[in-house]
Scaffold this motif. Structure first.
Motif, PDB file in Angstrom:
ATOM      1  N   LEU B  81       0.701  -1.255  -0.059  1.00 33.68           N
ATOM      2  CA  LEU B  81       0.004   0.075   0.124  1.00 33.68           C
ATOM      3  C   LEU B  81       0.910   1.303  -0.096  1.00 33.68           C
ATOM      4  O   LEU B  81       0.690   2.031  -0.945  1.00 33.68           O
ATOM      5  N   ASP B  82       1.600   1.358   1.062  1.00 35.70           N
ATOM      6  CA  ASP B  82       2.365   2.763   1.263  1.00 35.70           C
ATOM      7  C   ASP B  82       3.975   2.101   1.613  1.00 35.70           C
ATOM      8  O   ASP B  82       3.947   1.224   2.017  1.00 35.70           O
ATOM      9  N   ASP B  84       5.838   3.499   3.252  1.00 34.46           N
ATOM     10  CA  ASP B  84       6.280   3.987   4.768  1.00 34.46           C
ATOM     11  C   ASP B  84       5.558   3.317   5.641  1.00 34.46           C
ATOM     12  O   ASP B  84       5.287   3.973   6.931  1.00 34.46           O
ATOM     13  N   ALA B  85       5.029   1.918   5.580  1.00 32.93           N
ATOM     14  CA  ALA B  85       4.148   1.275   6.390  1.00 32.93           C
ATOM     15  C   ALA B  85       5.090   0.757   7.380  1.00 32.93           C
ATOM     16  O   ALA B  85       4.387   0.433   8.639  1.00 32.93           O
ATOM     17  N   HIS B  87       7.584   0.629  10.529  1.00 35.44           N
ATOM     18  CA  HIS B  87       7.979   1.733  11.501  1.00 35.44           C
ATOM     19  C   HIS B  87       9.723   2.107  11.607  1.00 35.44           C
ATOM     20  O   HIS B  87      10.408   1.114  11.346  1.00 35.44           O
ATOM     21  N   SER B  89      12.058   2.750  13.164  1.00 30.80           N
ATOM     22  CA  SER B  89      12.747   2.311  14.332  1.00 30.80           C
ATOM     23  C   SER B  89      13.277   0.871  14.262  1.00 30.80           C
ATOM     24  O   SER B  89      14.023   0.252  15.033  1.00 30.80           O
ATOM     25  N   ARG B  90      12.502  -0.022  13.540  1.00 30.20           N
ATOM     26  CA  ARG B  90      12.503  -1.533  13.349  1.00 30.20           C
ATOM     27  C   ARG B  90      13.595  -1.796  12.321  1.00 30.20           C
ATOM     28  O   ARG B  90      13.618  -1.008  11.533  1.00 30.20           O
ATOM     29  N   ASP B  94      12.964  -7.510  11.437  1.00 31.24           N
ATOM     30  CA  ASP B  94      12.088  -7.466  12.649  1.00 31.24           C
ATOM     31  C   ASP B  94      10.727  -7.172  12.118  1.00 31.24           C
ATOM     32  O   ASP B  94       9.836  -7.474  12.324  1.00 31.24           O
ATOM     33  N   HIS B  95      10.615  -6.138  11.064  1.00 31.83           N
ATOM     34  CA  HIS B  95       9.237  -5.841  10.436  1.00 31.83           C
ATOM     35  C   HIS B  95       8.679  -6.892   9.861  1.00 31.83           C
ATOM     36  O   HIS B  95       7.656  -7.042  10.086  1.00 31.83           O
ATOM     37  N   ARG B  97       9.526 -10.066  10.250  1.00 28.25           N
ATOM     38  CA  ARG B  97       9.170 -11.375  11.189  1.00 28.25           C
ATOM     39  C   ARG B  97       7.789 -10.921  12.077  1.00 28.25           C
ATOM     40  O   ARG B  97       7.185 -11.828  12.303  1.00 28.25           O
ATOM     41  N   VAL B  98       7.594  -9.889  12.494  1.00 29.59           N
ATOM     42  CA  VAL B  98       6.222  -9.461  13.103  1.00 29.59           C
ATOM     43  C   VAL B  98       5.304  -9.921  12.100  1.00 29.59           C
ATOM     44  O   VAL B  98       4.162 -10.456  12.756  1.00 29.59           O
ATOM     45  N   LEU B  99       5.290  -9.542  10.854  1.00 27.74           N
ATOM     46  CA  LEU B  99       4.122  -9.957   9.991  1.00 27.74           C
ATOM     47  C   LEU B  99       3.858 -11.291   9.856  1.00 27.74           C
ATOM     48  O   LEU B  99       2.995 -11.907   9.692  1.00 27.74           O
ATOM     49  N   VAL B 101       5.005 -13.809  11.995  1.00 25.85           N
ATOM     50  CA  VAL B 101       4.288 -14.636  13.316  1.00 25.85           C
ATOM     51  C   VAL B 101       2.868 -14.022  13.230  1.00 25.85           C
ATOM     52  O   VAL B 101       2.067 -15.161  13.777  1.00 25.85           O
ATOM     53  N   ARG B 126      18.166  -0.165  10.420  1.00 26.50           N
ATOM     54  CA  ARG B 126      16.854   0.286  10.497  1.00 26.50           C
ATOM     55  C   ARG B 126      16.215   0.748   9.355  1.00 26.50           C
ATOM     56  O   ARG B 126      16.859   1.248   8.443  1.00 26.50           O
ATOM     57  N   ALA B 142       7.187  -7.680   1.940  1.00 24.81           N
ATOM     58  CA  ALA B 142       6.026  -7.782   2.814  1.00 24.81           C
ATOM     59  C   ALA B 142       4.904  -8.741   2.108  1.00 24.81           C
ATOM     60  O   ALA B 142       4.026  -9.397   2.540  1.00 24.81           O
TER      61      ALA B 142
END
Lengths: 241, 308
Positions: B81-82, B84-85, B87, B89-90, B94-95, B97-99, B101, B126, B142
């Motif tokens: 989508l964007d 800049d989705a 964060h 500082s991540r 990690d970005h 990995r969060v998705l 999980v 980062r 992503a």
């Protein structure tokens, strides 16, 4: 539907942002330091309450708890990250529930440890002046303090979801707690006891006159937090992301 | 088969209609280009498909189900989508990995998509240190994370360097060849022409066209032939005998309008006109699109004259 993967993802979000781990460290450090300072400056005040003096570091320290609750939510609203998060977990209720758990659990855990450390640090300075405190009062103070910090973090998280902005939350809550609540709290009587922060702080006192007791006071703070969370959730559900 | 089905979709923001009674289907096995000027409603449509915005009326489904009803949606639909989705500082890893999980996508996919999108070497940096092009690659990573059957990319070439644009083109072709449903929005014509099989064109929230790309161009751009000759007089005379007219181009070319290259070739060789170059002037998507929007503008600026 299973909540576990969503919870794991939200926990990982907290752990992978240094600023969030930093605010929790600040909560511990500031509270303990100010309590130690209060303990060292002694018990000359005629209204001296050994329990509140020991836990008084929470007054500045709670700002860090507020920041934690606000930033856990506001980090989602940075650069439209919320869209990606809700695309991954489209059931907004589930997502919000997981968010609240990762605000509440770390805030409670760090809050309890912090309260215990603050009490010990202050008692080291107070010496015999705090000997009158019973074990029951101290347990109540520490547990109540942990719960209070958790509730205030949840309150901030709810407001941030409502405002969709951490800056809005911090610029509302911090002046409120530092100025408004401080001024009104000393001036007025029973009404001030029902403010979100003042009511919950009753648990920090050994004895305190007023309409609310330590646990009913925390219940009032919990109601404030629940109200903010419901308002936030209402906006999250209704609004386009 | 997982197709994207949009049925009578309408979205109003206040009094403004961002999407107006839109109906189209995006089918698997091809790349569908989603075209329209900025503000035509492309991004709004994508957000409606993903259940991020609520439609005023109508429905959007993926594989027959509403997106919000999908269990672990990233395994079915991947979307950019964007840029800049993530964060800032991540770290990029990690970005992702969060998705992963959150949708129980195997952890190895995180490294696979970073490898695939060419950001594996900067995985531990980062996101705020990333250039726009790198963020765009992270966004595409992503989208591919859950190995989804449906891929929706909003302006994927934004900020990419020429090499990156070629990479995106090949990626889209490959995803379609693997049988996935691929919807790619863009406002860049030449770029879209390089990868799309099918077109869905929007203007002011309404559907202007939903056709295969080749048909779209052929229906709107009349064939032309380009000729270069040292003897323009003979050329013009030969063409005139067959009812064609040649127009001189400023670079020394002659353009024969409304003519097929086979016909022009026979005419000039039959008349013995010396020819240095003879070529069919293929209609471009850009020409076809401008033709469409020109008629569309006429229609929308004089709507009252049509009915008394």
């Amino acid at each position: 539907m299973n909540l576990t993967p969503v919870l794991r993802a939200e926990a990982l979000k907290v752990l992978t942002l240094r600023s969030l781990c930093g605010t929790l460290a600040a909560l511990f450090a500031v509270t303990t330091a100010f309590s130690a300072l209060a303990g060292a400056s002694g018990a000359s005040d005629p209204d001296f309450d050994p329990l509140f003096t020991s836990l008084s570091g929470v007054m500045p320290g709670q700002i860090a708890a507020i920041a934690f609750g606000a930033v856990v939510v506001s980090s989602e609203y940075q650069g439209n990250g919320i869209r990606l998060s809700l695309a991954a977990v489209p059931q907004r209720g589930r997502w919000f529930a997981a968010k609240l758990v990762v605000v509440a659990v770390p805030a409670l855990a760090v809050g309890l440890v912090t309260a215990l450390a603050a009490l010990l640090a202050a008692r080291a300075g107070l010496g015999a002046a705090a000997d009158a405190l019973t074990v029951g009062e101290q347990v109540r103070g520490v547990v109540g303090c942990g719960i209070y910090l958790m509730l205030i973090a949840l309150f901030a998280a709810g407001l941030t979801t409502l405002f969709r902005s951490g800056v809005a939350t911090l610029s509302t809550l911090v002046p409120f707690i530092l100025v408004v609540s401080f001024v009104i709290g000393d001036a007025a009587g029973t009404v001030a006891d029902f403010l979100p922060d003042k009511s919950g702080q009753i648990v920090l006192y050994r004895t305190r006159e007023g309409a609310l007791g330590p646990w009913t006071g925390l219940a009032v703070t919990a109601l404030w937090a629940a109200g903010a969370l419901l308002a936030g959730f209402w906006r999250l559900r209704r609004r386009d992301a | 088969m997982t197709s994207i089905d949009v049925q009578n979709l309408t979205k109003e923001y206040g009094t403004r209609r961002a999407v107006d009674d839109l109906t189209f289907t995006v089918r698997p096995g091809g790349v569908t280009g989603f075209l329209g000027p900025n503000g035509a409603g492309k991004s709004t449509t994508v957000r409606l498909v993903l259940g991020l915005d609520r439609p005023t009326s109508g429905t959007a489904t993926v594989g027959g189900r509403a997106y919000t009803a999908l269990h672990e949606p990233l395994r079915h639909v991947g979307a950019l989508l964007d840029a800049d989705a993530a964060h800032g500082s991540r770290t990029a890893r990690d970005h992702l990995r969060v998705l992963a999980v959150s949708n129980r996508v195997p952890a190895r996919r995180v490294d696979e998509v970073m490898e695939e999108t060419g950001i594996a070497s900067v995985a531990h940096r980062r996101v705020k240190t990333y250039s726009l092009g790198m963020r765009q690659r992270l966004g595409i990573a992503a989208a591919l994370l859950g190995d989804p059957g449906v891929v929706i990319l909003d302006e994927p070439s934004n900020g990419l360097d020429p090499e990156g644009i070629i990479w995106v083109r090949e990626l889209l072709r490959r995803l379609a060849a693997e049988g996935r449903t691929v919807l790619v929005s863009s406002h860049l014509m030449n770029e879209t022409a390089s990868f799309a099989d099918h077109l869905v064109v929007l203007g002011r929230g309404r559907l202007l066209a939903d056709t295969p790309m080749r048909e779209f161009i052929d229906a709107r751009v009349r064939p032309r032939v380009r000729v270069r000759t040292p003897d323009p007089t003979a050329l013009k005379a030969a063409l005139a005998r067959h009812g064609h007219d040649a127009v001189e181009h400023e670079d020394g070319y002659w353009t024969v309008h409304h003519a097929r290259v086979d016909d022009v070739g026979r005419i000039v060789s039959g008349a013995g006109v010396p020819v240095l170059e003879l070529a069919a002037d293929q209609g471009t998507l850009e020409q076809a699109y401008l033709d469409l929007t020109a008629t569309e503008t006429e229609f929308t600026t004089h709507p009252k004259e049509a009915r008394p």
